[in-house]
Write a protein that holds these residues in place. Structure first.
Motif, PDB file in Angstrom:
ATOM      1  N   ARG A   1      -5.547  -0.120  -6.388  1.00 17.02           N
ATOM      2  CA  ARG A   1      -6.032  -1.349  -5.750  1.00 17.02           C
ATOM      3  C   ARG A   1      -7.507  -1.216  -5.403  1.00 17.02           C
ATOM      4  O   ARG A   1      -8.279  -2.146  -5.599  1.00 17.02           O
ATOM      5  N   THR A   2      -7.908  -0.048  -4.897  1.00 17.03           N
ATOM      6  CA  THR A   2      -9.327   0.106  -4.556  1.00 17.03           C
ATOM      7  C   THR A   2     -10.190   0.129  -5.816  1.00 17.03           C
ATOM      8  O   THR A   2     -11.388  -0.115  -5.742  1.00 17.03           O
ATOM      9  N   LEU A   3      -9.590   0.427  -6.973  1.00 16.62           N
ATOM     10  CA  LEU A   3     -10.371   0.377  -8.217  1.00 16.62           C
ATOM     11  C   LEU A   3     -10.534  -1.058  -8.684  1.00 16.62           C
ATOM     12  O   LEU A   3     -11.234  -1.316  -9.661  1.00 16.62           O
ATOM     13  N   GLY A   4      -9.863  -1.993  -8.037  1.00 14.46           N
ATOM     14  CA  GLY A   4     -10.016  -3.396  -8.395  1.00 14.46           C
ATOM     15  C   GLY A   4      -8.986  -3.910  -9.378  1.00 14.46           C
ATOM     16  O   GLY A   4      -9.224  -4.876 -10.087  1.00 14.46           O
ATOM     17  N   MET A   5      -7.822  -3.250  -9.439  1.00 15.13           N
ATOM     18  CA  MET A   5      -6.803  -3.730 -10.376  1.00 15.13           C
ATOM     19  C   MET A   5      -6.115  -4.970  -9.831  1.00 15.13           C
ATOM     20  O   MET A   5      -5.933  -5.124  -8.630  1.00 15.13           O
TER      21      MET A   5
ATOM     22  N   ARG B   1       2.604   4.108  -2.196  1.00 14.92           N
ATOM     23  CA  ARG B   1       2.088   5.440  -2.535  1.00 14.92           C
ATOM     24  C   ARG B   1       0.577   5.370  -2.697  1.00 14.92           C
ATOM     25  O   ARG B   1       0.024   4.344  -3.066  1.00 14.92           O
ATOM     26  N   GLU B   2      -0.028   6.524  -2.494  1.00 13.15           N
ATOM     27  CA  GLU B   2      -1.489   6.525  -2.538  1.00 13.15           C
ATOM     28  C   GLU B   2      -2.039   6.184  -3.918  1.00 13.15           C
ATOM     29  O   GLU B   2      -3.101   5.606  -4.036  1.00 13.15           O
ATOM     30  N   PHE B   3      -1.303   6.525  -4.978  1.00 12.39           N
ATOM     31  CA  PHE B   3      -1.885   6.226  -6.292  1.00 12.39           C
ATOM     32  C   PHE B   3      -1.913   4.722  -6.558  1.00 12.39           C
ATOM     33  O   PHE B   3      -2.767   4.237  -7.291  1.00 12.39           O
TER      34      PHE B   3
ATOM     35  N   GLU C   1       1.074   0.654 -13.349  1.00 16.32           N
ATOM     36  CA  GLU C   1       1.109   1.805 -12.449  1.00 16.32           C
ATOM     37  C   GLU C   1       2.510   2.078 -11.912  1.00 16.32           C
ATOM     38  O   GLU C   1       2.975   3.208 -11.924  1.00 16.32           O
TER      39      GLU C   1
ATOM     40  N   GLN D   1      -2.391   2.507  -4.055  1.00 14.87           N
ATOM     41  CA  GLN D   1      -3.531   2.079  -3.241  1.00 14.87           C
ATOM     42  C   GLN D   1      -4.836   2.406  -3.959  1.00 14.87           C
ATOM     43  O   GLN D   1      -5.791   1.630  -3.921  1.00 14.87           O
ATOM     44  N   ALA D   2      -4.857   3.578  -4.614  1.00 11.65           N
ATOM     45  CA  ALA D   2      -6.053   3.958  -5.359  1.00 11.65           C
ATOM     46  C   ALA D   2      -6.333   2.929  -6.446  1.00 11.65           C
ATOM     47  O   ALA D   2      -7.471   2.511  -6.640  1.00 11.65           O
TER      48      ALA D   2
END
Lengths: 542, 276
Positions: free
Chosen positions: B173-177, B166-168, B186, B170-171
């Motif tokens: 992941r892009t925040l560096g989690m 899901r996009e949230f 999440e 992926q989001a």
């Protein structure tokens, strides 16, 4: 247009169950469609346009009821018809095509079989006769090789072919009225242009009345004879297509038409000579299935892509579905690891970094996602969502939350809304939250993957405007992925056109859209619906 | 709060909750109503219920008070049910989460292990574990937990498979989690509702498993459990059937209560499923 109407709605009202956001989905809607004309019903999401189609077919969800008015179809009131009478009307008298042909077709039966069912249910034709008719129909909707298509299962056809099959099914019994509910919304522009032309041709040949539901004024300009504009379940304006498009009288119609971005690029902005992002020779290949290398399917999603993004500039990547534009975007933020090539961000090669390094450096490059509903964790409050990034990177929680409230203001949201959950916001507001989340880490580069595709035109215009303002104010550099050439023309300085994983053309947006070199770019631009209307519209604006 | 309102709208769910609360009340009141050891001899053996006011539910074949054993048995059943369920759900969600999140060979290995556990009938496995490790209350509880985790694991894995892209996520992941932050912070909160609902089924089965063990006299003989009482009653089943029947009813009521509550939770947490 003087012919007697096939369908006329007289003060039709549809009541919603208690607890909905308004009491009526439709309130006193009156309109009529005559044979041999296309009536377009335009409106944004929630305007009640799809509910109207369902009301005519008497296919309303439970708890939703018609509570006033009449729907006369060939002088018979559909609102008073018995279920048995309605079954006669559906399919034979009124046919319907839907937005998503994949879900409207049964995946376990062949296309030909499903079309043949129309004849089996409504007529007593022999098998051989039915087979002949099915092939004739598939030929009518110009599916390449009808014999093969009839034997194919829905997943074996492309989106456009599936929609053609749906149209063939709808037209099987020569219905008097065809209701088309956003039939081209899920399709690519070039396919959309073909399907619109097909509907137009068939309608003229068979003299069918068409009720065409859409949200896109470009499509209206392309296909409509007459237009009905709906807002909050009421008809606000109706008239001949030319009149409504060029001389709208109602404020809402004017606002909707003004929100359609012109295809012409605004005058170019000065660009910095310095590149913040440079990608060179990036490739990504997907392999699936197969055992020990046998029978594997190999898809080259991105092939040898090279692009540069100047500091403070906006680079658009446009293309149809499957062109690899989203894969390229995800390679740039390293959600996907590219197979080859270099991604230089401020001189550092992203493509070669390890997982931990990417995690640390990720604050320099952030992403905004397409779906405002799926991209926010439904179990976190808005302020928390925005604060997450800084917290991950070591900012104390209280500071991050306070900072999040400030960002809310920046993206045009009420700072006190931070305590609400995502489902309490509208689509446009959610996209603003997504934007605030990406900006919370103060990135140098923002990668936006179709950030406005899921939004209504008027909301889309607001979000694009916000993006433009933020770009100026924060000096952001943006990679903007979109399938919508109009949107690309508005926000991008540079644009790259992708097809089947390759960049076929790139350059300043005015040049690429004004004097396209590659045949594919030319085809794309020619397919944008309502091209002529837009040109007039632009002339009027400037 | 919507979920709570929806829960109380269903009569079956409310009845289940009332029954469950009654069983919990029995467990709490046991020490107060019957301060003596429930396994101590109390009177003549095999007194029929409702014949002697000192023993409202009669006595078993060694002259112990059945009412006292039923009250203390509620403690044991709830304890075993609760702890074994917690063990099963914890193992299951963790394994399922890792398998679903990482996919590939991690998924392959974890799922093959899960299948190995699933193909063995879980009661047979339970018998083996009890035979090897002995039958104290602790080992029985842990053993029941250990044989019950595969189903929650599969459920969690399926949820993770659909949520991980899901996009949230992926989001995040892009925040560096980090992966663990993504899994626990999440995805897991979104994957839990169906698992919580399934916990009701696991608990009901756990209570039944313990009773079945006790019926075979393989459970801990030193505690007053419903299953032990049924097992004792086996010898006099044809004449003094009440010795087995009374704890049997207690088990029936408890399992029914737990199932009704689970079903009610399911309907309350997935409102769309209920409208049909």
């Amino acid at each position: 247009m003087s012919e007697a109407p096939i369908l006329s709605l007289e003060d039709l009202s549809v009541r919603l169950p208690e607890g909905a956001d308004r009491s009526h989905a439709l309130k006193d809607v009156s309109l009529s469609v005559a044979s041999n004309e296309i009536l377009c019903v335009v409106g944004e999401s929630g305007s009640g346009k799809s509910m109207m189609a369902n009301a005519i077919m008497r296919l309303l969800p439970q708890g939703v009821e018609i509570d006033g008015g009449r729907a006369l179809f060939e002088d018979r009131d559909l609102c008073a018809a018995s279920p048995a009478e309605m079954r006669e009307v559906r399919g034979a008298g009124i046919a319907m095509i839907f937005q998503e042909p994949m879900t409207a077709l049964n995946p376990l039966r062949t296309v030909g079989d499903q079309i043949a069912e129309m004849f089996r249910v409504h007529t007593g034709l022999s098998r051989a006769e039915i087979d002949k008719r099915v092939l004739a129909l598939l030929d009518d909707v110009r599916i390449p090789d009808p014999r093969l298509a009839a034997k194919a299962y829905p997943h074996e056809l492309s989106g456009g072919q599936r929609q053609r099959a749906m149209i063939a099914m709808a037209l099987a019994l020569d219905p008097r009225l065809l209701i088309a509910d956003e039939p081209t919304t899920a399709l690519d522009v070039t396919t959309q242009a073909q399907i619109l032309k097909l509907i137009r041709d068939l309608q003229q040949r068979k003299k069918t009345a068409v009720l065409f539901i859409t949200h896109d004024f470009g499509v209206v300009a392309e296909i409509a004879d007459r237009v009905v504009v709906m807002q909050h379940g009421r008809v606000v304006e109706h008239g001949l297509a030319n009149e409504v498009l060029n001389h709208p009288t109602h404020a809402y119609t004017r606002q909707l038409i003004a929100a359609v971005p012109p295809l012409k690029a605004p005058s170019p902005r000065p660009l910095s000579p310095e590149n913040i992002l440079a990608i060179a020779g990036v490739s990504k290949t997907y392999r699936s299935g197969g055992f020990l290398g046998r029978g594997a399917r190999i898809t080259a999603a991105v092939r040898n892509a090279s692009l540069t993004l100047p500091k403070g500039g906006t680079l658009g990547i446009v293309g149809e579905s499957g062109s690899g534009k989203s894969t390229l975007a995800r390679c740039i933020v390293r959600l996907i690891d590219p197979d080859a090539g270099a991604i230089l961000l401020d001189g550092k090669d992203w493509a070669k970094m390890g997982r931990d390094e990417v995690r640390r450096e990720t604050r320099h490059i952030q992403m905004v996602f397409q779906d405002p509903f799926a991209s926010l964790n439904p179990r976190r409050k808005a302020a928390e969502l925005v604060a997450q990034g800084p917290i991950v990177h070591g900012t104390p929680r209280a500071t991050a939350i306070a900072e999040a409230k400030r960002l809310f203001e920046l993206v045009g949201l009420d700072p006190s809304a931070g305590d609400r959950f995502p489902h309490e916001f509208s689509g446009g507001q959610r996209q603003r939250i997504g934007l605030a989340r990406a900006l919370a880490l103060k990135p140098d580069v923002l990668v936006a993957d179709e950030p406005v595709s899921a939004l209504d035109v008027s909301v889309q215009a607001q979000v694009l405007k916000l993006l433009g303002e933020l770009r100026e104010r924060l000096g952001l550099s943006i990679v903007f992925i979109t399938h919508d050439l109009r949107v690309a023309a508005q926000v991008c300085d540079l644009v790259a056109v992708m097809k089947e994983g390759e960049i076929v053309e790139h350059g300043p947006v005015a040049e690429v859209f004004g004097r396209p070199q590659h045949p594919y770019t030319k085809a794309l631009i020619a397919s944008v619906p309502g091209g002529e209307f837009t040109a007039q519209h632009e002339a009027a604006v400037s | 709060m919507d979920a709570v309102k929806r829960y109380f709208r269903s009569p079956a769910a409310v009845i289940g909750l009332v029954l469950l609360l009654a069983v919990i009340a029995m467990a709490l009141a046991a020490g107060f109503l019957y301060p003596r050891d429930p396994l101590a001899l109390a009177g003549r053996p095999l007194v029929w219920p409702f014949t002697n006011p000192r023993f409202p539910l009669g006595t078993d074949n060694s002259g112990r008070d059945i009412a006292a054993q039923v009250f203390y048995g509620a403690r044991i059943s709830l304890l075993i049910g609760g702890v074994a369920t917690a063990i099963a759900i914890t193992i299951g969600t963790l394994l399922g989460a890792f398998a679903g999140y990482y996919g590939g060979w991690v998924d392959n290995i974890l799922m093959r292990i899960t299948e190995a556990f699933q193909t063995l009938p879980n009661f047979v496995l339970l018998l083996v574990l009890v035979a090897v490790f002995g039958s104290t209350l602790t080992t029985v509880t842990i053993a029941i937990g250990v044989v019950s985790w595969p189903a929650p694991a599969r459920l969690t894995r399926a949820e993770f498979l659909s949520l991980r892209n899901r996009e949230f996520v992926q989001a995040g992941r892009t925040l560096g989690m980090k992966d663990l932050q993504l899994i626990l912070g999440e995805i897991l909160p979104n994957a839990l509702p169906p698992v919580i609902v399934y916990a009701g089924v696991v608990m009901a089965v756990a209570i039944l498993l313990e009773s079945a063990l006790a019926f075979l006299r393989l459970s801990d003989p030193n505690v007053a459990s419903w299953g032990n009482l049924i097992g004792l009653g086996r010898d006099v089943l044809r004449v003094q059937w009440y010795v087995s029947a009374i704890p049997g009813i207690a088990i029936l009521v408890t399992v029914l209560a737990v199932s009704l509550v689970g079903q009610g939770l399911n309907d309350a947490l997935n409102p769309r499923l209920k409208q049909r």
